[in-house]
Design a protein around this motif. Structure first.
Motif, PDB file in Angstrom:
ATOM      1  N   TYR A   1      10.176  19.265 -26.607  1.00 28.59           N
ATOM      2  CA  TYR A   1       9.913  18.261 -27.861  1.00 28.59           C
ATOM      3  C   TYR A   1       8.426  18.075 -28.068  1.00 28.59           C
ATOM      4  N   ILE A   2       7.513  17.793 -26.863  1.00 32.27           N
ATOM      5  CA  ILE A   2       6.173  17.600 -27.294  1.00 32.27           C
ATOM      6  C   ILE A   2       5.501  18.787 -28.121  1.00 32.27           C
ATOM      7  N   ALA A   3       6.153  20.111 -27.585  1.00 32.17           N
ATOM      8  CA  ALA A   3       5.381  21.091 -28.517  1.00 32.17           C
ATOM      9  C   ALA A   3       5.927  21.118 -30.040  1.00 32.17           C
ATOM     10  N   ARG A   4       7.316  20.694 -30.251  1.00 38.43           N
ATOM     11  CA  ARG A   4       7.669  20.411 -31.768  1.00 38.43           C
ATOM     12  C   ARG A   4       6.996  19.419 -32.445  1.00 38.43           C
ATOM     13  N   PHE A   5       6.420  18.488 -31.382  1.00 37.30           N
ATOM     14  CA  PHE A   5       5.638  17.367 -32.301  1.00 37.30           C
ATOM     15  C   PHE A   5       4.167  17.950 -32.534  1.00 37.30           C
ATOM     16  N   GLN A   6       3.604  18.252 -31.460  1.00 40.09           N
ATOM     17  CA  GLN A   6       2.390  19.026 -31.953  1.00 40.09           C
ATOM     18  C   GLN A   6       2.258  20.274 -32.945  1.00 40.09           C
ATOM     19  N   LEU A   7       3.407  21.045 -32.943  1.00 45.36           N
ATOM     20  CA  LEU A   7       3.763  21.946 -33.856  1.00 45.36           C
ATOM     21  C   LEU A   7       3.487  21.412 -35.378  1.00 45.36           C
ATOM     22  N   SER A   8       4.258  20.251 -35.465  1.00 46.76           N
ATOM     23  CA  SER A   8       4.431  19.575 -36.693  1.00 46.76           C
ATOM     24  C   SER A   8       3.240  18.898 -37.266  1.00 46.76           C
ATOM     25  N   LEU A   9       2.312  18.515 -36.108  1.00 51.50           N
ATOM     26  CA  LEU A   9       1.032  18.143 -36.511  1.00 51.50           C
ATOM     27  C   LEU A   9       0.212  19.227 -37.421  1.00 51.50           C
ATOM     28  N   LEU A  10       0.364  20.405 -36.376  1.00 48.01           N
ATOM     29  CA  LEU A  10      -0.373  21.595 -37.117  1.00 48.01           C
ATOM     30  C   LEU A  10       0.133  22.104 -38.399  1.00 48.01           C
ATOM     31  N   LEU A  11       1.525  21.988 -38.671  1.00 48.36           N
ATOM     32  CA  LEU A  11       2.248  22.478 -39.784  1.00 48.36           C
ATOM     33  C   LEU A  11       1.805  21.518 -41.033  1.00 48.36           C
ATOM     34  N   ILE A  12       1.751  20.238 -40.738  1.00 48.79           N
ATOM     35  CA  ILE A  12       1.264  19.324 -41.840  1.00 48.79           C
ATOM     36  C   ILE A  12      -0.216  19.563 -42.212  1.00 48.79           C
ATOM     37  N   GLN A  13      -1.054  19.919 -41.054  1.00 49.19           N
ATOM     38  CA  GLN A  13      -2.236  20.292 -41.624  1.00 49.19           C
ATOM     39  C   GLN A  13      -2.365  21.260 -42.127  1.00 49.19           C
ATOM     40  N   ALA A  14      -1.832  22.501 -42.139  1.00 51.58           N
ATOM     41  CA  ALA A  14      -1.687  23.608 -42.706  1.00 51.58           C
ATOM     42  C   ALA A  14      -0.922  23.536 -44.007  1.00 51.58           C
ATOM     43  N   GLN A  15      -0.449  22.362 -44.366  1.00 51.51           N
ATOM     44  CA  GLN A  15       0.382  22.152 -45.552  1.00 51.51           C
ATOM     45  C   GLN A  15       1.628  23.024 -45.816  1.00 51.51           C
ATOM     46  N   GLN A  16       2.458  22.721 -44.562  1.00 52.73           N
ATOM     47  CA  GLN A  16       3.569  23.456 -44.384  1.00 52.73           C
ATOM     48  C   GLN A  16       4.675  22.124 -44.079  1.00 52.73           C
TER      49      GLN A  16
ATOM     50  N   VAL B   1      -5.570  12.235 -42.245  1.00 52.65           N
ATOM     51  CA  VAL B   1      -4.856  11.615 -41.124  1.00 52.65           C
ATOM     52  C   VAL B   1      -4.647  12.441 -39.778  1.00 52.65           C
ATOM     53  N   LEU B   2      -4.241  13.701 -40.048  1.00 57.09           N
ATOM     54  CA  LEU B   2      -3.861  14.465 -39.062  1.00 57.09           C
ATOM     55  C   LEU B   2      -4.989  15.547 -38.777  1.00 57.09           C
ATOM     56  N   ARG B   3      -6.343  15.119 -38.827  1.00 52.12           N
ATOM     57  CA  ARG B   3      -7.417  16.201 -38.339  1.00 52.12           C
ATOM     58  C   ARG B   3      -7.593  15.822 -36.705  1.00 52.12           C
ATOM     59  N   VAL B   4      -6.507  15.383 -35.990  1.00 55.42           N
ATOM     60  CA  VAL B   4      -6.918  15.105 -34.675  1.00 55.42           C
ATOM     61  C   VAL B   4      -7.370  15.952 -33.652  1.00 55.42           C
ATOM     62  N   TYR B   5      -6.967  17.348 -34.273  1.00 54.42           N
ATOM     63  CA  TYR B   5      -7.431  18.566 -33.468  1.00 54.42           C
ATOM     64  C   TYR B   5      -8.868  18.486 -33.522  1.00 54.42           C
TER      65      TYR B   5
ATOM     66  N   PHE C   1      -6.219  27.100 -35.755  1.00 51.97           N
ATOM     67  CA  PHE C   1      -5.048  26.564 -36.205  1.00 51.97           C
ATOM     68  C   PHE C   1      -3.919  27.644 -36.191  1.00 51.97           C
ATOM     69  N   ASP C   2      -3.969  28.654 -36.882  1.00 56.81           N
ATOM     70  CA  ASP C   2      -2.831  30.143 -37.022  1.00 56.81           C
ATOM     71  C   ASP C   2      -2.282  30.301 -35.985  1.00 56.81           C
TER      72      ASP C   2
END
Length: 176
Positions: A59-74, A163-167, A41-42
């Motif tokens: 924008y799809i990259a921004r969305f996917q980045l947001s999922l990763l950042l939420i999972q990373a507690q950012q 919820v965001l463990r979709v990866y 994930f990093d």
């Protein structure tokens, strides 16, 4: 290679693609997706950020980045990415998905998040992989929260991080 779950071969191809065309945002996006798929994930965050740096309207990259950042507690950075999508994208389903995630990260009721995510699903006919990802989020919301007749629940009352463990599923790979 990615669809055949040959992750190392896919990574090799994507690295070669970047070597040949270092300004190709899509290559960085796909590399990030592949790294996310195998749990790095990093690396995925850094590569999604590079894709966005090269193509701010991806924008799809921004969305996917947001999922990763939420999972990373950012969450603050995730919220920033979601807000950029909400304010600038013309992709209605992606806007609804972003509003749904924003509701999750802003202490809004899960009912609000669920409604936005569901609306995005209804509108999205172009990206079935993304729909699978959002469906997994909705299913996780349904499992971790009481029925909608209790609209005052907020993220503080439940673990929305799960919820965001979709990866960890195959849904992310399907969208690429």
């Amino acid at each position: 290679a990615s669809q055949a779950k040959e992750h190392f071969a896919a990574l090799d191809y994507l690295h070669k693609s970047i070597d040949l065309s270092p300004d190709n945002a899509n290559s960085y996006f796909l590399l990030a997706a592949e790294h996310a798929e195998i749990g790095l994930f990093d690396r995925a965050i850094v590569e999604m950020q590079k894709a966005i740096e090269l193509e701010p309207t991806l924008y799809i990259a921004r969305f996917q980045l947001s999922l990763l950042l939420i999972q990373a507690q950012q969450e603050p950075e995730a919220q920033h990415q979601l807000q950029v999508i909400i304010e600038n994208s013309q992709d209605e389903p992606l806007i609804h998905f972003s509003r749904g995630l924003m509701a999750l990260t802003n202490d809004q009721a899960f009912v609000d998040a669920r409604a936005e995510l569901q609306k995005g699903l209804e509108l999205n006919t172009q990206n079935p992989g993304l729909n699978s990802c959002i469906t997994a989020i909705l299913e996780s919301l349904d499992r971790s929260n009481p029925p909608p007749e209790q609209p005052t629940e907020t993220k503080a009352d439940s673990d929305y991080g799960s919820v965001l463990r979709v990866y960890k599923t195959d849904t992310f790979e399907e969208e690429n």
